[in-house]
Design an enzyme around this catalytic site. Structure first.
Site, PDB file in Angstrom:
ATOM      1  CG  ASN A 166      -1.972   1.082   1.167  1.00  7.07           C
ATOM      2  OD1 ASN A 166      -2.292   1.567   0.082  1.00  7.07           O
ATOM      3  ND2 ASN A 166      -2.482   1.505   2.303  1.00  7.07           N
ATOM      4  CG  PHE A 214       4.061   3.866  10.708  1.00  5.68           C
ATOM      5  CD1 PHE A 214       5.424   4.152  10.714  1.00  5.68           C
ATOM      6  CD2 PHE A 214       3.196   4.779  11.283  1.00  5.68           C
ATOM      7  CE1 PHE A 214       5.911   5.325  11.264  1.00  5.68           C
ATOM      8  CE2 PHE A 214       3.675   5.965  11.828  1.00  5.68           C
ATOM      9  CZ  PHE A 214       5.034   6.234  11.821  1.00  5.68           C
ATOM     10  CG  ASN A 262      -9.634  12.201  11.187  1.00  9.53           C
ATOM     11  OD1 ASN A 262      -9.901  11.866  12.355  1.00  9.53           O
ATOM     12  ND2 ASN A 262     -10.332  11.773  10.153  1.00  9.53           N
ATOM     13  CE1 TYR A 313      -8.688   2.224  11.542  1.00  8.39           C
ATOM     14  CE2 TYR A 313      -6.845   0.882  10.833  1.00  8.39           C
ATOM     15  CZ  TYR A 313      -7.344   2.049  11.378  1.00  8.39           C
ATOM     16  OH  TYR A 313      -6.481   3.038  11.777  1.00  8.39           O
ATOM     17  CE  LYS A 334      -4.282   0.810  13.552  1.00  8.93           C
ATOM     18  NZ  LYS A 334      -2.843   0.624  13.359  1.00  8.93           N
ATOM     19  CB  SER A 357      -6.760   4.686  15.056  1.00  7.63           C
ATOM     20  OG  SER A 357      -7.847   5.412  14.538  1.00  7.63           O
TER      21      SER A 357
HETATM   22  C1  WQD Z   1     -13.637  12.366   7.717  1.00 11.72           C
HETATM   23  C2  WQD Z   1     -14.982  13.040   7.552  1.00 11.72           C
HETATM   24  C3  WQD Z   1     -16.629  11.666   6.457  1.00 11.72           C
HETATM   25  C4  WQD Z   1     -14.903  11.581   2.480  1.00 11.72           C
HETATM   26  C5  WQD Z   1     -10.784   7.228   9.084  1.00 11.72           C
HETATM   27  C6  WQD Z   1     -10.395   6.126  10.016  1.00 11.72           C
HETATM   28  C7  WQD Z   1      -9.269   6.585  10.890  1.00 11.72           C
HETATM   29  C8  WQD Z   1      -8.142   7.032  10.011  1.00 11.72           C
HETATM   30  C9  WQD Z   1      -8.603   8.184   9.125  1.00 11.72           C
HETATM   31  C10 WQD Z   1      -6.570   5.305   9.498  1.00 11.72           C
HETATM   32  C11 WQD Z   1     -16.158  12.077   7.838  1.00 11.72           C
HETATM   33  C12 WQD Z   1     -16.315  12.925   5.651  1.00 11.72           C
HETATM   34  C13 WQD Z   1     -15.086  11.827   3.829  1.00 11.72           C
HETATM   35  C14 WQD Z   1     -15.797  12.166   1.536  1.00 11.72           C
HETATM   36  C15 WQD Z   1     -16.982  13.231   3.325  1.00 11.72           C
HETATM   37  N1  WQD Z   1      -7.689   5.953   9.217  1.00 11.72           N
HETATM   38  N2  WQD Z   1     -16.108  12.646   4.233  1.00 11.72           N
HETATM   39  N3  WQD Z   1     -16.802  12.985   1.995  1.00 11.72           N
HETATM   40  O1  WQD Z   1     -13.566   8.288   8.750  1.00 11.72           O
HETATM   41  O2  WQD Z   1     -12.828  10.177  10.313  1.00 11.72           O
HETATM   42  O3  WQD Z   1     -11.276   8.298   9.852  1.00 11.72           O
HETATM   43  O4  WQD Z   1      -9.692   7.666   8.332  1.00 11.72           O
HETATM   44  O5  WQD Z   1      -5.765   5.538  10.351  1.00 11.72           O
HETATM   45  O6  WQD Z   1      -8.847   5.519  11.697  1.00 11.72           O
HETATM   46  O7  WQD Z   1     -11.500   5.827  10.847  1.00 11.72           O
HETATM   47  O8  WQD Z   1     -11.744   9.937   8.073  1.00 11.72           O
HETATM   48  O9  WQD Z   1     -11.348  11.279   6.049  1.00 11.72           O
HETATM   49  O10 WQD Z   1     -12.730   9.150   5.854  1.00 11.72           O
HETATM   50  O11 WQD Z   1     -13.706  11.139   6.973  1.00 11.72           O
HETATM   51  O12 WQD Z   1     -17.898  13.962   3.718  1.00 11.72           O
HETATM   52  O13 WQD Z   1     -15.688  11.977   0.306  1.00 11.72           O
HETATM   53  O14 WQD Z   1     -15.127  13.430   6.199  1.00 11.72           O
HETATM   54  O15 WQD Z   1     -18.024  11.384   6.424  1.00 11.72           O
HETATM   55  O16 WQD Z   1     -17.182  12.818   8.465  1.00 11.72           O
HETATM   56  P1  WQD Z   1     -12.495   9.170   9.269  1.00 11.72           P
HETATM   57  P2  WQD Z   1     -12.344  10.343   6.648  1.00 11.72           P
END
Ligand code: WQD
Length: 339
Positions: A35, A81, A179, A149, A153, A124
């Site tokens: 990845n 990681f 994030n 996932y 963790k 996370s």
């Molecule tokens: C953030 C916000 C979406 C895409 C995940 C994992 C976390 C980490 C980061 C690994 C949410 C919104 C997103 C889009 C949107 N992963 N969104 N339109 O889900 O908080 O965290 O990724 O380490 O462990 O859980 O991150 O960036 O996917 O979403 O509105 O096209 O953005 O609904 O509210 P998330 P995300």
């Protein structure tokens, strides 16, 4: 001092390699390229001035770790990681996630259990689920995971604590990331999502550059100031520095066993606020619409970072505008220089 960085060619791993070198460490990268992109090694060389040592193998292969240890016998620290991390994919293919994320972790622990190395584990905020109290502190209850996932963790943190309780010579710090977004200010490294981005910020930058037609905001009817979800977005460079701080903490004589820290800014930003920050920072108008909620999303989460500030002696320095402008510079860089 040699530090093994597993998954070191990934988004957070590569930024941490830069901060390790800046702090005088000698990072040794292991990555199976499942990845990540080998070209990041050349990109890192442009930033740090030399090509870091790199070994390509999968950490689920215990024999491969043994031969690595013979080639690199002086590892004093490990930053782990290497793991699969796509929430949606983990729901579709749970066994792929349990096998990869647990076999690799257990192999690392068995290989180094009797050595006095310092281990930083990539955890996370997903372990909190939807916290009852915000900002969420490290002693908040760990909720039932929303995905395999997230479960990997949570269980990994329990495995680490059980290993310490059994008398391991390891010292271990888990960092609960919020994030991670943005890119190094050289625009030579950044987030490289495979296929259609799941995460918000790469989808924003790909929409802005014309690779995606429109961004959908997943949900506008949440109990938040503007109806969109709230998260604690942290610049990936600040996140890299937190790993250096964790190594420094474990190098102190009085550190024993296991500890765990929230790694975020301590502030929440909504999806619509992030879009506004992107438009202000870049001058680019974003094409987006508000659509239905995404299953599995928590409504709002941001971290209490008091413990990290006081005990880890670390706090974030880069703001949301810088996160957005650096992500945009990186998107423009890879548009002109595909890796
Ligand atoms: C953030 C916000 C979406 C895409 C995940 C994992 C976390 C980490 C980061 C690994 C949410 C919104 C997103 C889009 C949107 N992963 N969104 N339109 O889900 O908080 O965290 O990724 O380490 O462990 O859980 O991150 O960036 O996917 O979403 O509105 O096209 O953005 O609904 O509210 P998330 P995300």
């Amino acid at each position: 001092m040699k530090i093994l960085v597993t998954g070191g060619l990934g988004f957070i791993g590569s930024h941490t390699v830069v901060e390790l070198v800046n702090a005088g460490y000698d990072p040794i990268i292991v990555d199976d390229l499942s990845n990540s992109n080998i070209r990041i090694l050349d990109q890192l060389a442009k930033i740090i001035g030399y090509k870091p040592a790199f070994y390509q193998f999968n950490l689920c292969d215990a024999q491969a770790i043994k031969s690595f240890m013979e080639q690199e016998p002086d590892i004093k620290g490990i930053i782990h990681f290497a793991a699969f991390k796509a929430v949606g994919e983990s729901v579709k293919e749970p066994l792929k996630y349990y096998r990869n994320n647990f076999y690799s972790l257990i192999n690392i622990l068995e290989a180094y259990n009797s050595k006095g190395v310092n281990l930083v584990f990539s955890s996370s905020c997903t372990v909190y689920g939807q916290p009852d109290v915000l900002p969420v502190t490290e002693d908040a209850p760990v909720k039932a995971a929303q995905s395999p996932y997230g479960n990997t963790k949570q269980i990994a943190e329990e495995i680490l604590q059980d290993v310490i309780a059994a008398g391991s010579k390891l010292k271990i710090v888990s960092l609960r990331y919020f994030n991670p977004v943005g890119a190094h200010d050289s625009a030579l490294i950044g987030e490289l999502p495979l296929g259609v981005p799941q995460n918000l910020v790469p989808f924003i930058t790909q929409t802005a550059i014309g690779k995606r037609e429109k961004l959908t905001v997943w949900g506008g009817d949440y109990d938040t100031p503007d109806g969109s979800c709230v998260r604690d977005y942290i610049h990936v460079v600040d996140l890299g520095k937190a790993h250096v701080a964790a190594l420094k903490l474990m190098e102190k004589q009085d550190f024993k066993g296991y500890d765990m820290f929230n790694i975020g800014t301590g502030n929440g930003s909504s999806v619509l606020q992030v879009i506004k920050a992107f438009e202000n920072a870049t001058g680019v108008k974003l094409n987006y619409e508000v659509g239905p909620r995404r299953p599995g999303d928590v409504e709002k989460v941001w971290g209490d970072v008091t413990k990290s500030t006081e005990k880890l002696n670390w706090k974030t320095e880069l703001d949301l505008d810088t996160m957005m402008s650096s992500a945009w510079q990186w998107e423009n860089y890879i548009a002109k220089n595909p890796l």
